[in-house]
Design a protein around this motif. Structure first.
Motif, PDB file in Angstrom:
ATOM      1  N   ASP A   1       0.843  -1.194   0.000  1.00  0.00           N
ATOM      2  CA  ASP A   1       0.000   0.000   0.000  1.00  0.00           C
ATOM      3  C   ASP A   1       0.882   1.249   0.000  1.00  0.00           C
ATOM      4  OD1 ASP A   1       0.861   0.450   2.623  1.00  0.00           O
ATOM      5  OD2 ASP A   1      -1.041  -0.115   3.538  1.00  0.00           O
ATOM      6  N   ARG A   2       0.263   2.423   0.078  1.00  0.00           N
ATOM      7  CA  ARG A   2       1.037   3.671   0.004  1.00  0.00           C
ATOM      8  C   ARG A   2       2.001   3.854   1.168  1.00  0.00           C
ATOM      9  NH1 ARG A   2      -4.345   6.653   0.934  1.00  0.00           N
ATOM     10  NH2 ARG A   2      -4.485   6.573   3.186  1.00  0.00           N
ATOM     11  N   ASP A   3       1.779   3.124   2.258  1.00  0.00           N
ATOM     12  CA  ASP A   3       2.673   3.197   3.413  1.00  0.00           C
ATOM     13  C   ASP A   3       3.724   2.092   3.397  1.00  0.00           C
ATOM     14  OD1 ASP A   3       1.231   5.401   4.433  1.00  0.00           O
ATOM     15  OD2 ASP A   3      -0.234   4.050   5.354  1.00  0.00           O
ATOM     16  N   GLY A   4       3.756   1.304   2.316  1.00  0.00           N
ATOM     17  CA  GLY A   4       4.736   0.233   2.199  1.00  0.00           C
ATOM     18  C   GLY A   4       4.351  -1.039   2.937  1.00  0.00           C
ATOM     19  N   LYS A   5       3.119  -1.107   3.418  1.00  0.00           N
ATOM     20  CA  LYS A   5       2.649  -2.307   4.117  1.00  0.00           C
ATOM     21  C   LYS A   5       2.033  -3.272   3.108  1.00  0.00           C
ATOM     22  CE  LYS A   5       1.585   0.182   8.360  1.00  0.00           C
ATOM     23  NZ  LYS A   5       0.501   0.720   9.181  1.00  0.00           N
TER      24      LYS A   5
END
Length: 165
Positions: free
Chosen positions: A87-91
């Motif tokens: 996702d956009r947070d790298g998760k």
């Protein structure tokens, strides 16, 4: 899974039997889920023969699984191919991410939080704690800041007496 007509919207939806930690229950889909479900359901099923034989396609039985392999592997392969694994947070995205997206989108569209909780087999408290925090910037202030119209406390004007005849 059964296709039914929603009495409120008069659109076709899926009624889905779900099994979870609270036992068996039902949830209802969005109308847009019906056509993809029908396409998957109506696909011919490949029958694997001996090595070197032609693959034969056969109509599915109602008891056949739509995803006979690992649906999680298929989901992860799809995310990899579309470069959406993170996702956009790298998760990492998971199948559970779809639930999160559904709940957030329904909240942003103004759906009743109790109805969402019931359909997702969770509580209003869980939605408020884990999902509503992600949509704080999309809340419509005009809906939140509704006020009753103020009552006028002005004295009524004296009515002129009717002329006497």
């Amino acid at each position: 899974m059964t296709i039914v007509e929603d009495p409120e919207s008069r659109q076709r939806i899926l009624e889905i039997e779900v099994r979870g930690k609270r036992g068996v229950g039902w949830c209802k889909s969005m109308p847009g889920a019906v056509k993809p479900y029908e396409r998957i359901r109506d696909r011919l099923k490949p029958l694997r023969g001996k090595k070197g034989e032609e693959v034969v396609l056969q109509k599915r039985k109602p008891t056949d699984q739509l995803f006979p392999g690992s649906y999680l592997k298929m989901f992860n392969n799809l995310l990899d191919r579309q470069e959406l694994k993170l996702d956009r947070d790298g998760k990492p995205r998971t199948a559970y991410s779809l639930r999160h997206t559904y709940i957030c989108l329904r909240l942003m569209e103004g759906a009743d939080v109790y109805a969402i909780a019931k359909n997702c087999r969770t509580s209003v408290e869980m939605i408020e704690k884990f999902y509503a925090a992600h949509i704080k910037n999309t809340l419509d202030a005009s809906i939140i800041n509704v006020r009753k119209p103020k009552q006028s406390f002005a004295k009524p004007k004296a009515q002129k007496a009717a002329p006497q005849v």
